[in-house]
Design a protein around this motif. Structure first.
Motif, PDB file in Angstrom:
ATOM      1  N   GLU A 144     -48.097 -80.373 116.081  1.00 28.38           N
ATOM      2  CA  GLU A 144     -49.121 -81.020 116.914  1.00 28.38           C
ATOM      3  C   GLU A 144     -48.607 -82.241 117.648  1.00 28.38           C
ATOM      4  OE1 GLU A 144     -51.506 -79.259 117.491  1.00 28.38           O
ATOM      5  OE2 GLU A 144     -51.808 -78.023 115.706  1.00 28.38           O
ATOM      6  N   LEU A 145     -47.371 -82.144 118.140  1.00 31.82           N
ATOM      7  CA  LEU A 145     -46.917 -83.180 119.070  1.00 31.82           C
ATOM      8  C   LEU A 145     -47.712 -82.989 120.358  1.00 31.82           C
ATOM      9  CD1 LEU A 145     -43.072 -82.985 118.502  1.00 31.82           C
ATOM     10  CD2 LEU A 145     -44.665 -84.686 117.626  1.00 31.82           C
ATOM     11  N   PHE A 146     -47.851 -84.067 121.139  1.00 25.45           N
ATOM     12  CA  PHE A 146     -48.597 -83.952 122.384  1.00 25.45           C
ATOM     13  C   PHE A 146     -47.671 -83.356 123.437  1.00 25.45           C
ATOM     14  CE2 PHE A 146     -50.473 -87.872 120.308  1.00 25.45           C
ATOM     15  CZ  PHE A 146     -51.454 -87.139 119.653  1.00 25.45           C
ATOM     16  N   PRO A 147     -47.943 -82.113 123.882  1.00 26.44           N
ATOM     17  CA  PRO A 147     -46.968 -81.399 124.712  1.00 26.44           C
ATOM     18  C   PRO A 147     -46.783 -81.995 126.108  1.00 26.44           C
ATOM     19  CG  PRO A 147     -49.005 -80.141 124.536  1.00 26.44           C
ATOM     20  CD  PRO A 147     -49.142 -81.310 123.608  1.00 26.44           C
ATOM     21  N   HIS A 148     -47.760 -82.809 126.552  1.00 29.70           N
ATOM     22  CA  HIS A 148     -47.663 -83.351 127.911  1.00 29.70           C
ATOM     23  C   HIS A 148     -46.976 -84.709 127.935  1.00 29.70           C
ATOM     24  CE1 HIS A 148     -51.196 -84.865 125.951  1.00 29.70           C
ATOM     25  NE2 HIS A 148     -51.432 -85.741 126.897  1.00 29.70           N
ATOM     26  N   MET A 149     -46.490 -85.169 126.767  1.00 30.86           N
ATOM     27  CA  MET A 149     -45.807 -86.458 126.717  1.00 30.86           C
ATOM     28  C   MET A 149     -44.364 -86.256 126.254  1.00 30.86           C
ATOM     29  SD  MET A 149     -48.562 -88.814 124.739  1.00 30.86           S
ATOM     30  CE  MET A 149     -50.311 -88.725 125.092  1.00 30.86           C
ATOM     31  N   ILE A 199     -47.585 -93.906 121.838  1.00 35.92           N
ATOM     32  CA  ILE A 199     -49.004 -93.913 122.239  1.00 35.92           C
ATOM     33  C   ILE A 199     -49.907 -94.520 121.167  1.00 35.92           C
ATOM     34  CG2 ILE A 199     -49.346 -91.452 121.572  1.00 35.92           C
ATOM     35  CD1 ILE A 199     -51.135 -92.491 124.575  1.00 35.92           C
ATOM     36  N   GLY A 233     -41.770 -79.233 123.917  1.00 40.63           N
ATOM     37  CA  GLY A 233     -41.456 -77.819 124.127  1.00 40.63           C
ATOM     38  C   GLY A 233     -39.969 -77.534 124.240  1.00 40.63           C
TER      39      GLY A 233
END
Lengths: 223, 242
Positions: free
Chosen positions: B87-92, B100, B135
């Protein structure tokens, strides 16, 4: 006399400045309704997905209502009804902007709702586990991903919105279509004018859908 | 540090947790195991209030999770959590993932947060990946970033929800190594895992769950020596036989 010699397209050039004014309003209406619609639509989507039942119910009702009435009717209704509430007459242009923003919010909200639901539940957990509040989780984690996932569909909806703005000619707002109608009457050449603006609508929409196709390939988030 | 007292939870009519009680003291490492569907993940998600429960209470660092007046975000900011699917933030970028929470939740300056992020990436051996997106990393690397992200908040304890079960076998050890390091430093840890080697090496206690109940709660040697319940014996014989 052959079919083509009946037409006189020389009336287009002198009408261009006038048509340009119409196109400017069409563009302004589209952009404001898009920005406002996406903003309000996102709030509506959050309300529909919220666990506060009355809030979710009101949002659901609003969206379903707007989506069940023909746009042309909403345009006429707002134009006639808003002045009764505010007590002062409102210009067709202002009325059109308010109507489209309110109407498109319902459609954008459905897109954003799908977008929010496309973000895995674990992402919400991850945001919360870091100590983020509801609004922080939404604004830093969920909505940016939802927005990116839905960008092509949001743009497609904007293209539809751009075409639908032509309906405001019913209340006399001077958009591209209305300008063409006036210019056509002035020169007694309505067919030429309508052909020309159809071409303008076509070129703009075609360019935008090309952009959407391009974006679809580029914005996909690697997971 | 963590006190779980008579927790019960239902999904509608379906009871997922039945009267679970245990305690984790400061510096302790507790591994929770059991067959799938036994409620392990649900229980650990109750500890920081990600999942609500209907009965009992959980006290973390003297704060009640069940109390509706508790400021859960504030509490969670100091309880690290690592998930099965990272659950890493894929857009960062990796660095943004690590900063963050520090900036938006703890109110640290960007520079300070950045420093801390790089320091932790160094610790998990991934400072060369700082500017990549999740990713672009392997599963094992992503999970190590996820651990670093949780550590960046300077947590008082860490919760691990099956941190290695979504990983390819060759990547499990790189993640376990980081966890062993943490345990040896005295971090309080609750770990839902089937990694019995890890449990043997660093766990003080092992909890065995079945059907939403805590069936066995024993010191590690005791648990691997002679589990008292038949169900735990059967479970162990199945996963330790090869």
């Amino acid at each position: 006399m052959s079919f083509f010699t009946q037409f006189d397209f020389s009336v287009i050039a002198p009408s261009l400045p006038f048509l340009w004014e119409g196109l400017k309003f069409t563009a302004k209406l589209t952009l404001i309704a898009m920005a406002g619609g996406i903003f309000l639509g996102t709030l509506l989507a959050l309300a529909r997905l919220s666990s506060i039942t009355p809030l979710a119910m009101v949002a659901t009702w609003y969206v379903n209502l707007m989506r069940s009435i023909p746009l042309l009717m909403v345009i006429l209704w707002f134009f006639l009804v808003i002045p009764i509430f505010t007590g002062k007459p409102m210009g067709a242009e202002t009325s059109a902007i308010i109507t489209f923003t309110a109407f498109e919010a319902a459609y954008f909200s459905e897109i954003m709702r799908a977008g929010i639901q496309s973000v895995p539940r674990g992402q919400v957990y991850a945001g919360q586990a870091l100590g983020m509040t509801y609004w922080q989780t939404m604004s830093y984690v969920v909505l940016p991903q939802a927005f990116r996932n839905m960008l092509p569909i949001l743009l497609t909806q904007t293209i539809i919105l751009f075409q639908d703005t032509s309906l405001v000619y019913a209340i006399g707002a001077k958009d591209l279509l209305k300008a063409a109608e006036i210019a056509g009457k002035n020169y007694g050449r309505p067919i030429e004018m309508y052909v020309f603006v159809a071409l303008v609508y076509f070129v703009i929409c075609f360019a935008l859908s090309y952009l959407v196709k391009h974006l679809q390939a580029r914005t996909a988030i690697v997971r | 540090m963590i006190k779980i007292a008579n927790i019960s939870k239902w999904y509608g009519q379906f009871r997922v947790l039945t009267d679970c009680s245990t305690q984790i003291t400061k510096g302790e490492v507790v591994v929770v195991c059991g067959p799938s569907g036994s409620g392990k993940s649900t229980l650990i998600k109750c500890v920081n209030g990600l999942e609500p429960f209907q009965q009992g209470d959980i006290i973390v660092n003297d704060i009640s999770i069940g109390d509706p007046k508790t400021n859960l975000p504030q509490l969670r900011a100091h309880v690290g959590m690592v998930f099965q699917h990272f659950e890493l933030f894929p857009h960062m970028t990796i660095t943004q993932n690590l900063t963050i929470g520090q900036v938006k939740v703890l109110g640290r300056s960007k520079d300070e947060a950045h420093q801390r992020a790089l320091q932790l990436l160094d610790r998990v051996g991934l400072n060369s990946q700082a500017d990549k997106f999740p990713g672009q990393l392997s599963g094992g690397q992503q999970q190590r970033v996820a651990i670093a992200r949780a550590l960046a908040m300077d947590p008082i304890c860490m919760l691990f929800d099956e941190p290695t079960s979504a990983l390819d076998p060759e990547m499990i050890n790189e993640v376990l190594d980081v966890m062993v390091g943490l345990a040896n430093e005295g971090m309080t840890m609750m770990v839902v895992s089937h990694e019995m080697g890890f449990a043997r090496k660093v766990a003080n206690r092992v909890i065995f769950m079945d059907n939403g109940s805590i069936v066995e709660d024993a010191a590690t040697e005791e648990f691997f020596g002679t589990p008292r319940s038949e169900r735990a014996q059967l479970f162990l014989s199945k996963i330790l036989s090869h």
